[in-house]
Design a protein around this motif. Structure first.
Motif, mmCIF file in Angstrom:
data_model
loop_
_atom_site.group_PDB
_atom_site.id
_atom_site.type_symbol
_atom_site.label_atom_id
_atom_site.label_comp_id
_atom_site.label_asym_id
_atom_site.label_seq_id
_atom_site.Cartn_x
_atom_site.Cartn_y
_atom_site.Cartn_z
ATOM 1 N N TRP A 44 0.835 -1.204 0.000
ATOM 2 C CA TRP A 44 0.000 0.000 0.000
ATOM 3 C C TRP A 44 0.869 1.252 0.000
ATOM 4 O O TRP A 44 0.662 2.169 -0.802
ATOM 5 C CB TRP A 44 -0.928 -0.012 1.209
ATOM 6 N N GLY A 47 2.527 2.103 -3.175
ATOM 7 C CA GLY A 47 1.645 2.387 -4.298
ATOM 8 C C GLY A 47 1.439 1.217 -5.239
ATOM 9 O O GLY A 47 0.988 1.407 -6.382
ATOM 10 N N LYS A 49 -0.845 -0.984 -5.975
ATOM 11 C CA LYS A 49 -2.258 -1.184 -5.665
ATOM 12 C C LYS A 49 -2.822 -2.486 -6.224
ATOM 13 O O LYS A 49 -3.682 -3.114 -5.598
ATOM 14 C CB LYS A 49 -3.075 0.023 -6.151
ATOM 15 N N ASP A 50 -2.372 -2.910 -7.413
ATOM 16 C CA ASP A 50 -2.863 -4.181 -7.958
ATOM 17 C C ASP A 50 -2.412 -5.337 -7.074
ATOM 18 O O ASP A 50 -3.197 -6.261 -6.795
ATOM 19 C CB ASP A 50 -2.354 -4.376 -9.389
ATOM 20 N N PHE A 52 -1.636 -5.093 -3.924
ATOM 21 C CA PHE A 52 -2.360 -4.974 -2.660
ATOM 22 C C PHE A 52 -3.758 -5.585 -2.780
ATOM 23 O O PHE A 52 -4.209 -6.303 -1.871
ATOM 24 C CB PHE A 52 -2.470 -3.499 -2.255
ATOM 25 N N LYS A 53 -4.447 -5.324 -3.878
ATOM 26 C CA LYS A 53 -5.807 -5.858 -4.040
ATOM 27 C C LYS A 53 -5.800 -7.383 -4.071
ATOM 28 O O LYS A 53 -6.679 -8.028 -3.477
ATOM 29 C CB LYS A 53 -6.449 -5.323 -5.318
ATOM 30 N N ARG A 56 -5.324 -8.437 -0.555
ATOM 31 C CA ARG A 56 -6.548 -8.158 0.207
ATOM 32 C C ARG A 56 -7.599 -9.223 -0.056
ATOM 33 O O ARG A 56 -8.237 -9.739 0.877
ATOM 34 C CB ARG A 56 -7.067 -6.769 -0.177
ATOM 35 N N SER A 91 -6.222 1.551 4.590
ATOM 36 C CA SER A 91 -7.206 1.482 3.498
ATOM 37 C C SER A 91 -8.617 1.821 3.932
ATOM 38 O O SER A 91 -9.453 2.192 3.097
ATOM 39 C CB SER A 91 -7.208 0.079 2.887
#
Length: 464
Positions: A44, A47, A49-50, A52-53, A56, A91
């Protein structure tokens, strides 16, 4: 970080750790996805983000706690609970908080002891706690003294005070039983009796993060007068460490922290790489005004001297990377035969980060960058990064493990060294012992005040 994560995601997804040489995964923490949960906040912050998703979605939808596995309460708390809580903090995703509390509710069963000191391990499925026989069934100081940040945070975010009550009662027990007499505590304390089963004292393995959390809980809770117990316990322990365990080796000129084995025995003149967290802790304490005036100046001076020693543990090795510990004597600083390995540990990088933030001296960035280049040269594999078996030779032989703390801590501290100072500012955040940042509480809610959290439902042992 991209290279580390890509290697793990491609070859070890869902496992605890990547085996970079054989390019597969292994479970060292019961299959709780240690690398995934440890990496969440690093992804996170950087940066990614892909990535991180993807992490998650695995944590929310696939991570199972229903495992017949003897989990370390400490490791599970700092890595899994800590990693998920920080992901929630960063988040705002409430699904993370639900998963964290689900796991905390299982871990709470480890606290069902007469003293309130938790067992070191718990079976996640049966929820039965136990301790190892090699400690005479005692709990380990650095483990039961390093769960407060995460459990208080869980109470803060869920509104359930029980988690904070249970873990803060442990520190109050230690304060009432031990701390009027001493600051440095024995490494093993029995959860049934509250008695020590060893006289050994260390700020390295099995002692280290207890002292770290005394300071960090005080900072995290807003440095309130009501939490003076934490600050006073920390100051007392640091003063005792400086009096009894701090030495300067005559041959090398390096300052180090020794270990105390038992009454009547000589000190062990060795310093773990793990102990390189000490200068970061001392500098943070001075920065946060846990001590002031001449004492703060002294703490910061010692922090700088110890950080220099930690740097030399890297700089003097043929590979440029530190051994697990060094010994000090008439030959100066020496690497022991059985300590030549490097596990990608973060403590020296942590010292560089905190000392940079506190002093703004460019040398800490320069040292950290040289350490980073040594990691790149010796540890980077086609898939991920590997630890070393012998740092004293070139080329060093590699092991087959990429530790989850490499992504959670070592790379994060390095990245933060070169990030703006307001990114995870030391005035706004506290990093848990796995480098998961928790936002400092500006105003503590009434249900978490010391008067309430002291009312944990435990059955205190009557002491003679």
């Amino acid at each position: 970080m991209r290279h580390s994560w890509a290697g793990y995601a491609q070859h070890a997804w869902g496992f605890d750790e990547l085996m970079p040489l054989t390019q597969n995964g292994k479970n060292s923490f019961g299959g709780l996805g240690a690398t995934i949960v440890d990496s969440l906040d690093t992804l996170w912050l950087m940066g990614l983000k892909d990535e991180f998703k993807a992490a998650r979605d695995w944590v929310v939808n696939e991570l199972s706690f229903n495992k017949f596995y003897e989990a370390s309460v400490f490791e599970t708390t700092i890595r899994v609970v800590g990693g998920i809580l920080t992901a929630h903090e960063l988040s705002g995703d409430e699904a993370f908080l639900r998963r964290a509390e689900e796991l905390v509710q299982i871990l709470m069963h480890a606290f069902d002891t007469p003293t309130g000191i938790p067992y070191g391990t718990i079976n996640l499925q049966t929820q039965q706690g136990r301790n190892p026989t090699w400690t005479q069934k005692a709990s380990i100081l650095s483990e039961f003294g390093t769960e407060q940040l995460e459990l208080i945070q869980t109470s803060l975010k869920t509104g359930n005070p029980v988690y904070a009550q249970k873990t803060e009662a442990v520190i109050k027990f230690l304060n009432d039983k031990w701390c009027s007499m001493q600051g440095l505590l024995p490494l093993y304390i029995h959860p049934q009796t509250g008695q020590a089963t060893t006289q050994m004292v260390s700020l390295g393995a099995m002692g280290d993060s207890y002292y770290e959390y005394l300071l960090k809980v005080w900072i995290y809770k807003g440095r309130r007068a009501e939490d003076e117990m934490y600050r006073a316990m920390w100051e007392r322990s640091m003063d005792e460490m400086l009096r009894k365990l701090l030495f300067k080796n005559e041959e090398s000129g390096y300052t180090y922290v020794a270990e105390f084995a038992r009454c009547g025995s000589p000190l062990l003149h060795k310093m773990d790489h793990l102990s390189c967290f000490i200068p970061a802790m001392l500098a943070l304490g001075a920065h946060a005004s846990a001590v002031t005036g001449a004492k703060a100046t002294r703490y910061l001076q010692v922090a700088e001297e110890l950080t220099h020693t930690c740097w030399q543990m890297y700089h003097q090795m043929a590979s440029g990377l530190a051994p697990e510990y060094v010994e000090f004597g008439t030959a100066g600083m020496v690497t022991a035969e059985k300590a030549k390995h490097n596990l990608l540990r973060p403590e020296a990088m942590e010292a560089m980060f905190v000392l940079w933030r506190v002093t703004q001296k460019e040398q800490y960035r320069e040292w950290a960058w040289e350490m980073f280049l040594a990691f790149e040269k010796n540890c980077k594999m086609p898939v991920g990064y590997a630890g070393l078996k012998d740092v004293t030779v070139v080329p060093p032989p590699t092991d087959n493990t990429m530790q989850s703390f490499w992504l959670a801590e070592t790379l994060k501290y390095l990245w933060l060294l070169f990030a703006p100072n307001d990114v995870v500012s030391l005035d706004d955040w506290v990093l848990n012992t796995e480098a998961h940042p928790l936002r400092i509480i500006k105003k503590l809610p009434d249900f978490l005040t010391s008067n309430n959290t002291a009312q944990a439902q435990v059955n205190p042992v009557v002491m003679n």
